[in-house]
Design a protein around this motif. Structure first.
Motif, short mmCIF file in Angstrom:
data_model
loop_
_atom_site.label_atom_id
_atom_site.label_comp_id
_atom_site.label_asym_id
_atom_site.label_seq_id
_atom_site.Cartn_x
_atom_site.Cartn_y
_atom_site.Cartn_z
N SER A 33 0.81 -1.16 -0.19
CA SER A 33 -0.24 0.04 0.14
C SER A 33 1.25 1.12 -0.03
CB SER A 33 -1.08 0.27 1.33
OG SER A 33 0.21 0.49 2.18
N GLY A 34 0.71 2.41 -0.45
CA GLY A 34 1.13 3.10 -0.63
C GLY A 34 0.09 4.11 1.20
N THR A 35 1.21 5.58 0.87
CA THR A 35 0.86 5.94 2.28
C THR A 35 -0.02 7.68 1.90
OG1 THR A 35 3.42 7.39 2.33
CG2 THR A 35 2.86 5.58 3.56
N GLY A 36 -1.56 6.86 1.91
CA GLY A 36 -1.86 8.00 0.66
C GLY A 36 -2.96 8.67 1.93
N GLU A 37 -3.51 9.91 1.81
CA GLU A 37 -4.58 10.49 3.01
C GLU A 37 -5.65 9.66 3.02
OE1 GLU A 37 -5.37 14.54 1.11
OE2 GLU A 37 -2.52 15.10 1.36
N ASP A 38 -5.69 8.74 2.72
CA ASP A 38 -7.40 8.18 2.58
C ASP A 38 -6.57 6.30 4.34
OD1 ASP A 38 -4.92 6.72 1.00
OD2 ASP A 38 -7.13 5.83 -0.27
N ARG A 39 -6.39 6.39 4.03
CA ARG A 39 -5.28 5.43 4.74
C ARG A 39 -5.18 5.80 6.28
NH1 ARG A 39 -6.06 0.27 5.12
NH2 ARG A 39 -6.53 0.10 2.60
N TRP A 40 -5.49 5.70 7.79
CA TRP A 40 -4.63 5.75 8.20
C TRP A 40 -3.51 5.23 8.99
CZ3 TRP A 40 -6.61 9.69 11.45
CH2 TRP A 40 -6.62 9.63 12.51
N ASP A 144 -12.57 1.08 2.92
CA ASP A 144 -11.92 -0.06 3.90
C ASP A 144 -10.15 0.71 3.75
OD1 ASP A 144 -9.54 -1.98 3.59
OD2 ASP A 144 -8.93 -1.87 1.42
N ASN A 145 -10.25 1.90 4.95
CA ASN A 145 -9.41 2.69 4.93
C ASN A 145 -8.84 3.22 7.14
OD1 ASN A 145 -11.69 4.22 7.60
ND2 ASN A 145 -12.74 4.96 5.83
N MET A 146 -8.91 2.02 7.34
CA MET A 146 -8.42 1.67 8.51
C MET A 146 -8.09 0.16 8.81
SD MET A 146 -10.52 2.89 11.92
CE MET A 146 -10.12 2.32 12.50
N PRO A 194 -2.68 -4.33 15.11
CA PRO A 194 -2.05 -3.85 13.91
C PRO A 194 -1.89 -5.01 13.45
CG PRO A 194 -0.44 -4.50 15.62
CD PRO A 194 -1.93 -4.86 16.75
N SER A 195 -2.26 -4.52 11.88
CA SER A 195 -2.08 -5.91 10.85
C SER A 195 -1.17 -5.54 10.30
CB SER A 195 -3.12 -4.72 9.29
OG SER A 195 -2.85 -3.23 9.03
N LYS A 196 -0.94 -6.89 9.80
CA LYS A 196 -0.01 -7.51 7.95
C LYS A 196 0.14 -6.82 7.13
CE LYS A 196 1.48 -10.53 12.45
NZ LYS A 196 1.35 -11.54 12.70
N ILE A 197 -1.15 -7.00 6.64
CA ILE A 197 -1.75 -7.49 5.63
C ILE A 197 -3.07 -6.07 5.43
CG2 ILE A 197 -2.93 -9.47 5.70
CD1 ILE A 197 -2.20 -10.34 2.55
N PHE A 198 -3.53 -6.09 4.13
CA PHE A 198 -4.02 -5.05 3.34
C PHE A 198 -5.28 -5.85 3.00
CE2 PHE A 198 -2.32 -1.05 4.56
CZ PHE A 198 -2.67 -1.18 6.18
N MET A 199 -6.20 -5.27 2.05
CA MET A 199 -7.71 -6.44 1.53
C MET A 199 -6.70 -5.72 -0.09
SD MET A 199 -10.98 -5.84 1.73
CE MET A 199 -11.57 -6.22 3.94
N GLY A 200 -6.97 -4.41 0.24
CA GLY A 200 -6.62 -3.31 -1.14
C GLY A 200 -7.69 -3.42 -2.13
N SER A 204 -11.88 -4.85 -1.47
CA SER A 204 -12.69 -4.07 -1.31
C SER A 204 -13.85 -3.98 -2.54
CB SER A 204 -12.82 -2.72 -0.94
OG SER A 204 -11.06 -1.87 -1.68
N LEU A 205 -13.71 -3.87 -3.58
CA LEU A 205 -13.92 -4.03 -4.81
C LEU A 205 -15.40 -5.08 -4.98
CD1 LEU A 205 -12.13 -1.72 -7.66
CD2 LEU A 205 -14.16 -1.00 -6.21
N TYR A 206 -14.00 -6.43 -5.09
CA TYR A 206 -15.05 -7.33 -4.56
C TYR A 206 -16.25 -7.83 -3.72
CZ TYR A 206 -15.38 -12.37 -5.32
OH TYR A 206 -16.40 -13.67 -5.63
N LEU A 207 -15.61 -7.31 -2.50
CA LEU A 207 -16.78 -7.78 -1.36
C LEU A 207 -17.74 -6.89 -1.84
CD1 LEU A 207 -14.29 -7.66 1.75
CD2 LEU A 207 -15.88 -10.09 0.38
N GLY A 208 -17.93 -5.56 -1.90
CA GLY A 208 -18.80 -4.42 -2.36
C GLY A 208 -19.23 -4.86 -3.46
N PHE A 209 -18.99 -5.65 -5.05
CA PHE A 209 -19.59 -6.15 -5.69
C PHE A 209 -20.86 -6.98 -5.43
CE2 PHE A 209 -20.50 -8.25 -9.97
CZ PHE A 209 -20.73 -7.45 -10.64
#
Length: 589
Positions: A33-40, A144-146, A194-200, A204-209
């Motif tokens: 993952s990047g360190t963007g503004e949308d993730r805590w 999917d932001n934290m 504290p997490s070891k992996i994100f779903m990305g 998140s798109l797959y679960l939402g769909f």
């Protein structure tokens, strides 16, 4: 039951063995993952956790002996969404191009039979269904932001779907839901903070769909009424719906693009107010669980009662959203059309929102009074009267509230005088309502009891006061769960000390835990505005040490002597306690 247990255990075991391999693969390929503004989280972590969900769904579907048309379409369209999410995780797909692909996948899903069934032309059902699918898909993606948030909420969502499908013997979907529940449980082991992996986006798109498709299916099952076909699926995904709606609305107010990332989601705001990650997760899990339970009870409740519950959830959300927004944002200028509306009506945006809330509260109170009086069993004449008289009740109550000045008060500072104004407004409105009923409608609707109006008066008053007080209740509750709030003791018990307490009430990261009184005759244990007197100035040293105080607020008034202040200052310097002085003056210009 035995087969259900086998599917769950085998899915859990397979995912438990597979996820560490996915984490290792993501590290080797540097897919993080990047360190963007949308993730805590500010650290880079492996993505691709969503591969679990796709493989689980595919394996269970292929093992199924039933391949219906809807199942084939959901497998094809959801697989396309999965690869779109994977592409986005690897290459950062353009948002507009991603949106176009989502529309294509949604259209394919609708063609497979996942469509609303409202009494409107099919073209509109088609458009509404596509909008719903895309909206829910992106709501999950944005949520999917934290750590642990979307995984935990999705766990409850798909557990609810499993119950629906299992109860109606729709085998393929209930097995897919159960498999996803097992996958999400494994994923949460590695994703809980504290997490070891994100779903990305892959996950998140797959679960939402999948969730959007299943909500359309549960809506069809609940189609004994149009109301249930809307409310049942909405309650299941209530948190993603409310979070995305909140973000869109607040960004429009601040004139920010709704497509950009940012730390302005409900979860981010709760964290910024001082709650820990686990407390924030627990709160949002609880709201999700409440919505899911209501959805499961939808068939036992009448559509009207379920509507009342849903509307009250909206009102509750409005208050929390207002609290979070006003606590952390500067007041913006309303967007153009809202500013024009304000200029024409002399109503602020806050005033308009308060009136809309009262419309919901008044309507629910009137119906609830009738429902309690007749125990939920209405004649056709009584139902007809409710439909005719409900809008009249709302208008008369709002006019009474405006007349007595209800909307001139600020809800966050509600006090006894404000409650009296509300009581006058409720009483005046009830007089108007009962008078109109007596002279105009009583002879026409003889089977409708005037006793309902007395019950409605009390319910309206109590719910209106309760709703307005919820802001202060939420603020005080929030302090209990904050990470290490600053404990403050106020030196003084005069009116100025109470003024200092009032000012500190608005600070969510500070808690006044007691007063120390200069008056030696005032007994310990008395309370001022709910805050206890912990000691006199004679024993202030022992009290400050015992209470673990981080800050002392000295109130300058005639009851406090300079000698006491010198003693207190020396002690605070020795114990490294922050000392502040509070002064209140009237100044000539």
């Amino acid at each position: 039951m035995k087969l259900t247990l086998i599917i769950f255990v085998s899915s859990f075991a397979a995912n438990f063995l597979l996820l560490p391999l996915i984490i290792k693969l993501a590290h080797q390929l540097n897919i993080k993952s990047g360190t963007g503004e949308d993730r805590w989280s500010t650290s880079q972590k492996p993505l691709l956790g969503g591969i679990l969900f796709w493989l689980t769904t595919l394996a269970i579907a292929l093992a199924s002996s039933e391949f219906s048309k809807p199942l084939i379409y959901i497998l094809i369209s959801s697989s396309l969404i999965f690869f779109i999410g994977l592409w986005d995780d690897l290459k950062n797909l353009n948002p507009h191009l991603k949106f176009v692909f989502q529309l294509i996948c949604a259209s394919l899903l609708v063609k497979g039979g996942f469509i609303t069934h409202f009494d409107i032309p099919n073209l509109f059902n088609f458009i509404i269904s596509i909008f719903w699918i895309v909206f829910i898909t992106n709501s999950f993606n944005l949520l999917d932001n934290m750590d642990g948030l979307l995984g935990g909420i999705s766990f409850f969502v798909f557990l609810t779907f499993f119950y629906f499908w299992h109860e109606h013997s729709i085998i393929a979907y209930d097995r897919i839901s159960l498999g996803l529940v097992a996958s999400l449980l494994v994923f949460l082991i590695y994703n809980f903070p504290p997490s070891k992996i994100f779903m990305g986006d892959t996950g998140s798109l797959y679960l939402g769909f999948i969730a959007s498709a299943f909500t359309l299916g549960t809506g069809e099952i609940a189609e004994k009424s149009q109301t249930l076909s809307i409310l049942t699926p909405s309650l299941i995904v209530v948190v993603p719906l409310l979070d995305t709606s909140f973000v869109i609305f607040t960004r429009l107010l601040r004139k920010i693009s709704i497509f950009q990332g940012g730390r302005d989601h409900l979860s981010h705001r709760l964290l910024r107010l001082g709650l820990s990650e686990k407390t924030t997760l627990f709160f949002l899990y609880t709201v999700t669980l409440f919505g899911c339970v209501l959805a499961l009870l939808s068939r036992a409740l009448s559509p009207s009662v379920l509507t009342i519950f849903f509307l009250m959830i909206i009102v509750f959300f409005f208050y929390i959203a207002s609290f979070l927004y006003s606590s952390l944002d500067h007041k913006p200028s309303p967007i153009l059309f809202l500013r024009k509306f304000q200029d024409m009506t002399s109503l602020s945006l806050r005033g308009v929102a308060e009136i809309l809330c009262d419309v919901v509260v008044i309507g629910c109170s009137f119906y609830l009074a009738a429902y309690l009086h007749y125990e939920g069993s209405f004649t056709k004449s009584q139902v007809s009267f409710i439909y005719v008289f409900l809008p009249i009740t709302i208008v008369f109550r709002l006019c009474a509230y405006i007349f007595v000045g209800t909307y001139k008060s600020i809800w966050r500072f509600i006090g006894f005088s404000d409650a009296l104004i509300l009581l006058k407004g409720c009483f005046l409105g009830s007089i108007f309502i009962f008078t109109l009923f007596f002279f105009r409608y009583e002879e026409q609707y003889l089977d409708f009891s005037s006793y309902v109006f007395f019950v409605e008066f009390f319910i309206s008053f109590l719910t209106t006061v309760g709703v307005r007080s919820s802001w202060k209740i939420f603020q005080n509750t929030l302090r209990r769960f904050q990470k290490a709030p600053t404990n403050i003791v106020i030196i003084g018990t005069s009116d100025q000390a109470i003024g200092a307490l009032k000012e500190l009430e608005g600070q969510t990261n500070q808690t006044v835990i007691g007063f120390i009184t200069p008056d030696e005759t005032m007994p310990k244990g008395l309370k001022i505005q709910g805050v206890p007197i912990v000691s006199s100035m004679r024993a202030f040293r022992q009290s400050l040490l015992k209470l673990n105080v981080q800050e002392v607020l000295w109130v300058d008034d005639f009851t406090n002597s300079s000698h006491n202040y010198d003693r207190l200052r020396s002690f605070c310097m020795e114990q490294n306690i922050h000392l502040k002085r509070y002064e209140s003056h009237f100044l000539e210009p």
